[in-house]
Design a protein around this motif. Structure first.
Motif, short mmCIF file in Angstrom:
data_model
loop_
_atom_site.label_atom_id
_atom_site.label_comp_id
_atom_site.label_asym_id
_atom_site.label_seq_id
_atom_site.Cartn_x
_atom_site.Cartn_y
_atom_site.Cartn_z
N LEU A 18 -25.68 -30.74 -49.62
CA LEU A 18 -25.42 -31.56 -50.79
C LEU A 18 -25.18 -30.67 -52.01
O LEU A 18 -24.28 -30.91 -52.80
N VAL A 19 -25.94 -29.60 -52.13
CA VAL A 19 -25.84 -28.72 -53.28
C VAL A 19 -24.64 -27.78 -53.18
O VAL A 19 -23.98 -27.50 -54.16
N SER A 20 -24.30 -27.32 -51.94
CA SER A 20 -23.32 -26.25 -51.84
C SER A 20 -22.02 -26.61 -51.16
O SER A 20 -21.20 -25.75 -50.94
N THR A 21 -21.80 -27.88 -50.82
CA THR A 21 -20.55 -28.25 -50.18
C THR A 21 -19.40 -28.11 -51.16
O THR A 21 -19.47 -28.58 -52.28
N PRO A 22 -18.30 -27.42 -50.72
CA PRO A 22 -17.17 -27.25 -51.62
C PRO A 22 -16.47 -28.56 -51.90
O PRO A 22 -16.58 -29.51 -51.14
N GLY A 23 -15.73 -28.60 -52.97
CA GLY A 23 -14.99 -29.80 -53.34
C GLY A 23 -15.01 -29.96 -54.85
O GLY A 23 -15.46 -29.08 -55.56
N VAL B 64 -16.73 -28.81 -41.87
CA VAL B 64 -15.31 -28.68 -41.51
C VAL B 64 -14.48 -29.68 -42.29
O VAL B 64 -13.40 -29.36 -42.79
N ALA B 65 -14.98 -30.90 -42.44
CA ALA B 65 -14.24 -31.95 -43.15
C ALA B 65 -13.97 -31.59 -44.61
O ALA B 65 -12.98 -32.03 -45.19
N SER B 66 -14.83 -30.78 -45.21
CA SER B 66 -14.65 -30.45 -46.62
C SER B 66 -14.29 -28.98 -46.86
O SER B 66 -14.22 -28.56 -48.01
N ALA B 67 -14.03 -28.23 -45.80
CA ALA B 67 -13.73 -26.80 -45.96
C ALA B 67 -12.41 -26.59 -46.70
O ALA B 67 -11.45 -27.33 -46.51
N ALA B 68 -12.40 -25.57 -47.53
CA ALA B 68 -11.22 -25.21 -48.32
C ALA B 68 -10.82 -23.77 -48.00
O ALA B 68 -11.64 -22.99 -47.49
N PRO B 69 -9.59 -23.39 -48.31
CA PRO B 69 -9.18 -22.00 -48.08
C PRO B 69 -10.18 -21.02 -48.68
O PRO B 69 -10.64 -21.19 -49.81
N GLY B 70 -10.54 -20.01 -47.89
CA GLY B 70 -11.48 -18.99 -48.33
C GLY B 70 -12.92 -19.28 -47.98
O GLY B 70 -13.78 -18.41 -48.12
N ASP C 73 -23.75 -27.73 -24.84
CA ASP C 73 -22.83 -28.87 -24.74
C ASP C 73 -22.28 -29.28 -26.11
O ASP C 73 -22.10 -30.46 -26.39
N ALA C 74 -21.98 -28.30 -26.93
CA ALA C 74 -21.47 -28.54 -28.28
C ALA C 74 -19.93 -28.51 -28.27
O ALA C 74 -19.34 -27.56 -27.76
N VAL C 75 -19.32 -29.53 -28.82
CA VAL C 75 -17.87 -29.54 -29.00
C VAL C 75 -17.62 -29.30 -30.49
O VAL C 75 -17.87 -30.16 -31.32
N LEU C 76 -17.17 -28.09 -30.80
CA LEU C 76 -16.93 -27.70 -32.18
C LEU C 76 -15.45 -27.88 -32.47
O LEU C 76 -14.61 -27.11 -32.00
N ARG C 77 -15.11 -28.91 -33.21
CA ARG C 77 -13.71 -29.19 -33.58
C ARG C 77 -13.43 -28.54 -34.93
O ARG C 77 -13.72 -29.11 -35.97
N PHE C 78 -12.89 -27.33 -34.84
CA PHE C 78 -12.63 -26.51 -36.02
C PHE C 78 -11.18 -26.75 -36.44
O PHE C 78 -10.25 -26.24 -35.83
N ARG C 79 -11.01 -27.57 -37.46
CA ARG C 79 -9.66 -27.90 -37.92
C ARG C 79 -9.61 -27.76 -39.44
O ARG C 79 -10.60 -28.00 -40.13
#
Length: 108
Positions: free
Chosen positions: A17-22, A43-49, A61-67
């Motif tokens: 909550l404190v450190s998510t980019p956006g 991942v949903a809120s990741a920005a360039p850099g 059994d982790a499915v990591l959808r890195f997009r």
């Protein structure tokens, strides 16, 4: 969110909550993630850099959808907290979709 609402959050949720980019962020955030739910949110809120760091341990059994969409010179990075100490087991997999994405230090 009032103080009572914050008290109900886990430490990890509060960190996100404190450190998510956006909100005008130019990226360049570093987040340490301990579970799939926090990974998906980051991942949903990741920005360039930005750098997404998976916490050391076994991810079973982790499915990591890195997009995402990084930029030339500013990739979005998915990395192990300690190279070789993030272990993906069972049916775990990383699905990579996008451009200028980088993955480092994971073991399968």
């Amino acid at each position: 969110m009032g103080i009572l609402g914050l008290l109900r959050l886990s430490v990890l949720e509060l960190l996100l909550l404190v450190s998510t980019p956006g909100a005008g962020s130019a990226g360049l955030e570093t987040l340490t993630l301990a579970d799939i739910r926090s990974f998906d949110a980051a991942v949903a809120s990741a920005a360039p850099g930005d750098t997404l760091t998976l916490a050391d341990g076994v991810w079973r059994d982790a499915v990591l959808r890195f997009r995402g969409a990084g930029a030339m010179g500013l990739p979005i990075v998915l990395r192990a907290e300690t190279p070789g100490r993030v272990i993906l087991t069972g049916t775990s997999r990383v699905v990579i979709t996008g451009e200028y994405l980088e993955v480092n230090g994971l073991w399968f």
